[in-house]
Enzyme design. Sequence first.
Site, PDB file in Angstrom:
ATOM      1  N   GLU A  98      17.496  18.085  46.921  1.00 24.92           N
ATOM      2  CA  GLU A  98      18.541  18.456  45.962  1.00 24.92           C
ATOM      3  C   GLU A  98      19.916  18.105  46.540  1.00 24.92           C
ATOM      4  O   GLU A  98      20.315  16.957  46.522  1.00 24.92           O
ATOM      5  CB  GLU A  98      18.396  19.941  45.585  1.00 24.92           C
ATOM      6  CG  GLU A  98      17.019  20.210  44.949  1.00 24.92           C
ATOM      7  CD  GLU A  98      16.840  21.626  44.407  1.00 24.92           C
ATOM      8  OE1 GLU A  98      17.806  22.243  43.932  1.00 24.92           O
ATOM      9  OE2 GLU A  98      15.694  22.127  44.489  1.00 24.92           O
ATOM     10  N   MET A  99      20.629  19.055  47.129  1.00 28.06           N
ATOM     11  CA  MET A  99      21.965  18.743  47.632  1.00 28.06           C
ATOM     12  C   MET A  99      21.922  18.197  49.072  1.00 28.06           C
ATOM     13  O   MET A  99      22.889  17.596  49.540  1.00 28.06           O
ATOM     14  CB  MET A  99      22.869  19.967  47.513  1.00 28.06           C
ATOM     15  CG  MET A  99      23.101  20.346  46.032  1.00 28.06           C
ATOM     16  SD  MET A  99      23.769  22.012  45.785  1.00 28.06           S
ATOM     17  CE  MET A  99      25.519  21.716  46.072  1.00 28.06           C
TER      18      MET A  99
END
Lengths: 317, 317
Positions: free
Chosen positions: A111-112
């Site tokens: 994700e991030m």
Amino acid sequence: MTAVAGVAMANEPISPIAPVKEINLAQVELGKKLYFDPRLSKSGFISCNSCHNLSMGGTDNLKTSIGHNWQQGPINAPTVLNSSMNLAQFWDGRAADLKEQAGGPIANPGEMASTHTLAIDVIKSIPQYVVEFKQVFGDSEINIDRVTEAIAEFEKTLITPNSRFDQWLLGDKDAITATELEGYQLFKTSGCVACHNGPAVGGSSFQKMGVVEPYKATSPAEGLAAVTGKDADRFMFKVPTLRNVEMTYPYFHDGEAETLTEAVDIMGRLQLGKKFTDEENAKIVAFLKTLTGDQPSFLMPILPPSTDSTPRPQPFD
Amino acid sequence: MTAVAGVAMANEPISPIAPVKEINLAQVELGKKLYFDPRLSKSGFISCNSCHNLSMGGTDNLKTSIGHNWQQGPINAPTVLNSSMNLAQFWDGRAADLKEQAGGPIANPGEMASTHTLAIDVIKSIPQYVVEFKQVFGDSEINIDRVTEAIAEFEKTLITPNSRFDQWLLGDKDAITATELEGYQLFKTSGCVACHNGPAVGGSSFQKMGVVEPYKATSPAEGLAAVTGKDADRFMFKVPTLRNVEMTYPYFHDGEAETLTEAVDIMGRLQLGKKFTDEENAKIVAFLKTLTGDQPSFLMPILPPSTDSTPRPQPFD
């Protein structure tokens, strides 16, 4: 009228969204900045708002999300709107609350793709953030606990009151049409309310996806079993809120249902053993669209600039 | 005081940012939605605001931008703030104005990777957009010309008045410090103002990158030569605005200068044949930071939801 409204509410399995109380406004303002800050990601490109876009019902409207380096996520991004009402966070409930949830995507490589250490280093290098943390928390300590606390406090404000259905619940009998009301009656008599109830019209229990008929999934998501390790919890997912469901397409944990019509049909057959006619389906869909409430309204936050000592984003490493 | 301010302004090569006049507010509101709408991209994930982020000085603060499928862009995203004052758009000036610019990234395979046809099909499928186009343009026609016109109209509102330097220009002699004023004097006497002048402190001419010393670029960007085909235009780039330059790092068309200190040093040596001392450099940087103005302030737009007939995003195809 107040008495009538009170009676109506007491008899209905869905209740209106209540106003937010006991909120820390300074934390909300800080949390709003952090929610929109892509510097919490390794690339400097992905913020909380990228996948839980507050212009788009608190979702990304994608089947599954796009993560760092355009990785395809394993699951449909649930809406952040009204998520404070959920009994737990994530589809499999692996986070107890919004604060615990907020730390997950920051450090998730898909994700991030940052780390909590790096994210904190970035924030600490920005004087305007340092001052704001001190204002909000009373001392100069900046850690992931405070970052996620502020983000969660902002997220608690992301409720959507005043939907036409809530107006109806509160006594305005003209707020929804006869067709929409028939849809609501069908929603109740068919058994949908067994799981989709309360102020969030969901979010209050885990249920098996595929009760009467099995759900033919292509997604590898296991649901609660991934958390508990129990085979009995396989395909047990948190029941999603149906608030603003018109805006939170596509549907289900795997995003496989593109339209509300399709979602209602599948839910009827798999969960309730009921094949809705086209007319019944349309009425339920009409009811569901009355659950769209006032969307969060706030000024776009302006983020404090990085300094010469701020760790630089690494989008292509 | 007014007379004094008038005199001061008349003598300075930089002028204050003027208020926006003759704006079509209905177009602005529509353009704002389109600016934030990732459905103009093939993936449904990238909007104008992704790379020209209005929370971050109208840029992405990346060396070069991230496009569809995480493609690495060839050039640094210039700020959208005050871009209406530029003599042309893009670093190489290949678009005459904001309207022409806005159509580029939508259909660029390395950026939003959609087509104008697909983007229009998406918009036409959304009833709330259809109504708004009719309200704004008087009839129901929706085409790329109107889409880019609305986006450009919104972008014209993205100016940043009231910087401390503008306050000083307008007569408040206490708006900047003695050090910042010394920086401005150096900025003038050293020759920086030859190119960085006017209300945008730049944006009014093309200049060669590397006048006195050659610029050692790793980026293949050719500048104006890519537009004119003339070898003499190689490395001729549009002079960027220095408004809000504290927020628009990293610097140059290739984003190779990470800090203002570095950018001032390189500009001094390569363009002016002047090696600034550390003290001089610091003063100029202090002056540049007085160019940060009031950032655009508006409510986060809420986008109208897609319908069953809206073409779905294709992020992973």
